[in-house]
Design a protein around this motif. Structure first.
Motif, PDB file in Angstrom:
ATOM      1  N   GLN A  57      38.486 -11.223 118.949  1.00  9.64           N
ATOM      2  CA  GLN A  57      37.929 -12.207 118.025  1.00  9.64           C
ATOM      3  C   GLN A  57      38.432 -12.003 116.603  1.00  9.64           C
ATOM      4  OE1 GLN A  57      33.672 -11.967 118.477  1.00  9.64           O
ATOM      5  NE2 GLN A  57      33.732 -12.517 120.657  1.00  9.64           N
ATOM      6  N   LYS A  58      38.911 -10.811 116.306  1.00  7.79           N
ATOM      7  CA  LYS A  58      39.462 -10.516 114.983  1.00  7.79           C
ATOM      8  C   LYS A  58      40.976 -10.654 114.962  1.00  7.79           C
ATOM      9  CE  LYS A  58      35.742  -7.201 114.078  1.00  7.79           C
ATOM     10  NZ  LYS A  58      35.419  -5.794 113.705  1.00  7.79           N
ATOM     11  N   GLY A  59      41.541 -11.139 116.034  1.00  4.55           N
ATOM     12  CA  GLY A  59      42.979 -11.336 116.105  1.00  4.55           C
ATOM     13  C   GLY A  59      43.748 -10.116 116.552  1.00  4.55           C
ATOM     14  N   ILE A  60      43.051  -9.109 117.108  1.00  6.72           N
ATOM     15  CA  ILE A  60      43.700  -7.890 117.580  1.00  6.72           C
ATOM     16  C   ILE A  60      43.776  -7.928 119.097  1.00  6.72           C
ATOM     17  CG2 ILE A  60      43.558  -5.379 117.654  1.00  6.72           C
ATOM     18  CD1 ILE A  60      41.938  -5.531 115.064  1.00  6.72           C
ATOM     19  N   ILE A  61      44.967  -7.853 119.630  1.00  9.06           N
ATOM     20  CA  ILE A  61      45.149  -7.896 121.083  1.00  9.06           C
ATOM     21  C   ILE A  61      45.806  -6.587 121.521  1.00  9.06           C
ATOM     22  CG2 ILE A  61      46.122  -9.182 123.020  1.00  9.06           C
ATOM     23  CD1 ILE A  61      46.214 -11.632 121.221  1.00  9.06           C
ATOM     24  N   PRO A  62      45.018  -5.606 121.872  1.00  9.44           N
ATOM     25  CA  PRO A  62      45.602  -4.295 122.206  1.00  9.44           C
ATOM     26  C   PRO A  62      46.086  -4.222 123.652  1.00  9.44           C
ATOM     27  CG  PRO A  62      43.224  -4.160 122.302  1.00  9.44           C
ATOM     28  CD  PRO A  62      43.552  -5.572 121.886  1.00  9.44           C
ATOM     29  N   GLU A  63      47.060  -3.362 123.857  1.00  6.27           N
ATOM     30  CA  GLU A  63      47.445  -2.973 125.204  1.00  6.27           C
ATOM     31  C   GLU A  63      46.492  -1.865 125.649  1.00  6.27           C
ATOM     32  OE1 GLU A  63      49.910  -4.381 126.812  1.00  6.27           O
ATOM     33  OE2 GLU A  63      50.965  -5.457 125.216  1.00  6.27           O
ATOM     34  N   ILE A  64      46.144  -1.835 126.928  1.00  5.33           N
ATOM     35  CA  ILE A  64      45.215  -0.839 127.453  1.00  5.33           C
ATOM     36  C   ILE A  64      45.951   0.015 128.483  1.00  5.33           C
ATOM     37  CG2 ILE A  64      43.006  -0.445 128.594  1.00  5.33           C
ATOM     38  CD1 ILE A  64      42.147  -3.205 127.661  1.00  5.33           C
ATOM     39  N   ALA A  65      45.936   1.321 128.270  1.00  2.88           N
ATOM     40  CA  ALA A  65      46.617   2.247 129.169  1.00  2.88           C
ATOM     41  C   ALA A  65      45.624   3.274 129.691  1.00  2.88           C
ATOM     42  CB  ALA A  65      47.758   2.956 128.430  1.00  2.88           C
ATOM     43  N   SER A  66      45.663   3.514 130.991  1.00  5.37           N
ATOM     44  CA  SER A  66      44.750   4.478 131.604  1.00  5.37           C
ATOM     45  C   SER A  66      45.373   5.025 132.875  1.00  5.37           C
ATOM     46  CB  SER A  66      43.399   3.827 131.926  1.00  5.37           C
ATOM     47  OG  SER A  66      42.555   4.720 132.623  1.00  5.37           O
ATOM     48  N   ILE A 124      43.481   5.690 135.326  1.00  9.70           N
ATOM     49  CA  ILE A 124      42.625   5.093 136.349  1.00  9.70           C
ATOM     50  C   ILE A 124      42.930   3.609 136.445  1.00  9.70           C
ATOM     51  CG2 ILE A 124      40.249   4.746 137.096  1.00  9.70           C
ATOM     52  CD1 ILE A 124      39.435   7.050 135.313  1.00  9.70           C
ATOM     53  N   HIS A 125      43.119   3.138 137.654  1.00  8.23           N
ATOM     54  CA  HIS A 125      43.388   1.717 137.840  1.00  8.23           C
ATOM     55  C   HIS A 125      42.121   0.922 137.572  1.00  8.23           C
ATOM     56  CE1 HIS A 125      45.286  -1.897 139.334  1.00  8.23           C
ATOM     57  NE2 HIS A 125      44.247  -2.110 140.113  1.00  8.23           N
ATOM     58  N   GLY A 126      42.201   0.004 136.625  1.00 11.36           N
ATOM     59  CA  GLY A 126      41.044  -0.814 136.285  1.00 11.36           C
ATOM     60  C   GLY A 126      41.455  -2.241 136.007  1.00 11.36           C
ATOM     61  N   SER A 127      40.496  -3.140 136.073  1.00  8.00           N
ATOM     62  CA  SER A 127      40.799  -4.555 135.889  1.00  8.00           C
ATOM     63  C   SER A 127      41.213  -4.877 134.460  1.00  8.00           C
ATOM     64  CB  SER A 127      39.566  -5.395 136.268  1.00  8.00           C
ATOM     65  OG  SER A 127      38.452  -5.030 135.456  1.00  8.00           O
ATOM     66  N   THR A 128      40.823  -4.008 133.496  1.00  3.77           N
ATOM     67  CA  THR A 128      41.164  -4.280 132.103  1.00  3.77           C
ATOM     68  C   THR A 128      42.492  -3.663 131.693  1.00  3.77           C
ATOM     69  OG1 THR A 128      39.943  -2.325 131.382  1.00  3.77           O
ATOM     70  CG2 THR A 128      38.718  -4.380 131.483  1.00  3.77           C
ATOM     71  N   ASN A 129      43.098  -2.879 132.572  1.00  5.21           N
ATOM     72  CA  ASN A 129      44.348  -2.198 132.223  1.00  5.21           C
ATOM     73  C   ASN A 129      45.503  -3.167 132.062  1.00  5.21           C
ATOM     74  OD1 ASN A 129      42.809   0.060 132.628  1.00  5.21           O
ATOM     75  ND2 ASN A 129      44.319   1.108 133.877  1.00  5.21           N
ATOM     76  N   ASN A 130      46.392  -2.853 131.106  1.00  2.00           N
ATOM     77  CA  ASN A 130      47.707  -3.464 131.061  1.00  2.00           C
ATOM     78  C   ASN A 130      48.754  -2.512 131.623  1.00  2.00           C
ATOM     79  OD1 ASN A 130      46.350  -4.434 128.091  1.00  2.00           O
ATOM     80  ND2 ASN A 130      47.053  -6.026 129.486  1.00  2.00           N
ATOM     81  N   TRP A 131      48.507  -1.202 131.422  1.00  2.00           N
ATOM     82  CA  TRP A 131      49.483  -0.199 131.805  1.00  2.00           C
ATOM     83  C   TRP A 131      48.788   0.943 132.529  1.00  2.00           C
ATOM     84  CZ3 TRP A 131      54.407  -1.671 130.964  1.00  2.00           C
ATOM     85  CH2 TRP A 131      54.610  -2.660 130.018  1.00  2.00           C
ATOM     86  N   ARG A 132      49.453   1.448 133.540  1.00  5.41           N
ATOM     87  CA  ARG A 132      48.955   2.591 134.288  1.00  5.41           C
ATOM     88  C   ARG A 132      49.735   3.831 133.878  1.00  5.41           C
ATOM     89  NH1 ARG A 132      47.272   3.426 139.761  1.00  5.41           N
ATOM     90  NH2 ARG A 132      46.298   5.498 139.824  1.00  5.41           N
ATOM     91  N   ILE A 133      49.014   4.894 133.514  1.00  6.75           N
ATOM     92  CA  ILE A 133      49.652   6.146 133.114  1.00  6.75           C
ATOM     93  C   ILE A 133      49.930   6.972 134.365  1.00  6.75           C
ATOM     94  CG2 ILE A 133      49.426   8.244 131.759  1.00  6.75           C
ATOM     95  CD1 ILE A 133      47.410   6.738 129.998  1.00  6.75           C
ATOM     96  N   LEU A 134      51.191   7.220 134.614  1.00  7.90           N
ATOM     97  CA  LEU A 134      51.596   8.014 135.768  1.00  7.90           C
ATOM     98  C   LEU A 134      52.390   9.223 135.302  1.00  7.90           C
ATOM     99  CD1 LEU A 134      52.826   5.090 138.056  1.00  7.90           C
ATOM    100  CD2 LEU A 134      50.582   6.184 138.089  1.00  7.90           C
ATOM    101  N   GLU A 135      52.555  10.171 136.198  1.00  5.52           N
ATOM    102  CA  GLU A 135      53.366  11.346 135.902  1.00  5.52           C
ATOM    103  C   GLU A 135      54.393  11.513 137.005  1.00  5.52           C
ATOM    104  OE1 GLU A 135      52.990  16.183 135.186  1.00  5.52           O
ATOM    105  OE2 GLU A 135      51.211  14.896 135.034  1.00  5.52           O
ATOM    106  N   GLU A 136      55.639  11.514 136.613  1.00  2.00           N
ATOM    107  CA  GLU A 136      56.739  11.648 137.557  1.00  2.00           C
ATOM    108  C   GLU A 136      57.710  12.710 137.048  1.00  2.00           C
ATOM    109  OE1 GLU A 136      58.596   7.914 138.137  1.00  2.00           O
ATOM    110  OE2 GLU A 136      56.805   6.935 139.010  1.00  2.00           O
ATOM    111  N   ASN A 137      57.864  13.761 137.833  1.00  9.94           N
ATOM    112  CA  ASN A 137      58.793  14.852 137.495  1.00  9.94           C
ATOM    113  C   ASN A 137      58.546  15.419 136.093  1.00  9.94           C
ATOM    114  OD1 ASN A 137      60.159  14.441 139.977  1.00  9.94           O
ATOM    115  ND2 ASN A 137      61.373  12.778 139.057  1.00  9.94           N
TER     116      ASN A 137
END
Length: 395
Positions: A363-372, A374-387
């Motif tokens: 509502q204030k004009g801020i559109i953040p990316e969401i990283a976690s 844990i897989h969630g419906s609000t996520n934009n990005w999933r944090i994974l670990e590879e090698n």
């Protein structure tokens, strides 16, 4: 208890022996056993009164994954003659620390006794080592079963003075470039040699303009403004402060996760934020981080590796909150709307409460990316670990 029953059975048999077979020898043995028990009791009580111990660690500041040597030293305030009591000391380790065995045995004698064992700093945060219990076992093993003589009260001085607090730094894993998210941020480091402006993706930066300083050996050659250097007849490099307007805002959501991997998910959120901040700094893209402590939101301006190290040190004392509030879950980012071009929220609990807090930002004009992690419906990005690298995968 088995020892007490054994001695009771022996005394009964000796009593029967003295009454029906040989009174003299029977009562003599009974008196000798009783005297041995009495002497053991006196020495045991004496040893318990004289008991003292100290716990120390070779390092109270550790990196995640480091081994920490912990020393438990028992010593006596009063001289002990013979028949020493054995003290079984059980240590309590917080979930941040890992050890194969936290139970050690030490014998109280005239000289100090030392037991050294190794624990592992498994997770970031405030690690704690304390004495969980102390059990005193006499030589004959008779009085250890009695609470007064066998176990120390938690009010004993050895419990109060022996508590180690170990700060464990979160690690900064490498950030993989194999994701659209990271690739977009890397494009923000592109320069041209125009004296008046710079060409950077508007989606990430904002407005043009930069400052210069004299070249110092070790500066990346890509930061040299060759056209301006030729005009001034000396090497000039672009200063990182020139990135006002292209800042990235990174927010750490303080809501604690639940479940079996709660601590691991919390750690993933912190380490992913540090990995991204480090990558942005290497590309001379300034960023600001918001972390909520008990005293309020901590704002850190990240311009160099020293700033990241200060943030890591602060995060040693950080803990996630179990409060399920919606109000206050996100900081006030109103002042960042015009000065920042990107917002990333790292969370260990992507739930409806977070979504409501994000809606308030929208509502204030801020559109953040969401990283976690844990897989969630609000996520934009999933944090994974590879090698050993952090990967941002689009959900």
């Amino acid at each position: 208890m088995k020892t007490i029953l054994s001695y009771t059975s022996i005394l009964l048999l000796l009593l029967l022996y003295a009454l029906f077979l040989d009174a003299t020898s029977g009562f003599f043995v009974i008196i000798m056993i009783a005297a041995a028990l009495a002497l053991t009791a006196v020495l045991h009580i004496y040893a318990v009164i004289a008991f003292d111990c100290d716990i120390s660690a070779d390092n109270l500041l550790a990196e995640k994954g480091d081994d920490i040597r912990v020393t438990v030293r028992t010593h006596n305030r009063l001289p002990v003659l013979f028949l020493p009591t054995v003290f079984e000391i059980k240590l309590n380790l917080s979930e941040h620390l890992d050890c194969e065995s936290a139970v050690i045995s030490a014998t109280l004698a005239k000289s100090a006794k030392v037991q050294i064992f190794t624990i592992k700093a498994a997770y970031w945060g405030k690690g704690n080592i304390s004495i969980e219990s102390v059990r005193a076992v006499d030589v004959l093993g008779v009085f250890a079963a009695f609470p007064v003589l066998g176990r120390f009260s938690s009010k004993h001085s050895v419990f109060a003075k022996n508590a180690l607090n170990i700060k464990i730094f979160p690690s900064i894993p490498l950030l993989s470039t194999h994701s659209d998210f990271v690739r977009t941020l890397e494009e923000a480091s592109a320069f041209d040699d125009n004296e008046q402006s710079r060409e950077v993706s508007y989606a990430v930066t904002g407005f043009p303009g930069y400052e210069h300083r004299d070249y110092v050996p070790g500066d990346p050659l890509k930061r040299v403004n060759w056209k301006l250097s030729a005009k001034r007849d000396r090497l000039l490099v672009r200063k990182p402060e020139a990135f006002a307007g292209g800042d990235q805002v990174l927010v750490l959501d303080d809501a604690a996760p639940t479940g079996f991997k709660a601590l691991a998910h919390s750690q993933s959120a912190i380490e992913a934020m540090l990995a991204l901040a480090t990558a942005l700094t290497k590309h001379e893209i300034l960023c600001r981080t918001y972390v909520r402590f008990e005293s309020g939101w901590l704002l850190s301006n990240i311009q160099c590796t020293d700033d990241i190290e200060q943030l890591r040190f602060a995060l040693c004392d950080y803990s996630f909150s179990n409060d399920t509030r919606t109000h206050g879950r996100m900081p006030d980012l109103s002042s960042d709307v015009n000065s920042a071009s990107g917002f990333v929220v790292f969370t260990a609990r992507p739930d409806d409460s977070l979504y409501e807090a994000i809606e308030q930002l929208r509502q204030k004009g801020i559109i953040p990316e969401i990283a976690s992690a844990i897989h969630g419906s609000t996520n934009n990005w999933r944090i994974l670990e590879e090698n050993g690298e952090v990967v941002f995968a689009r959900v």
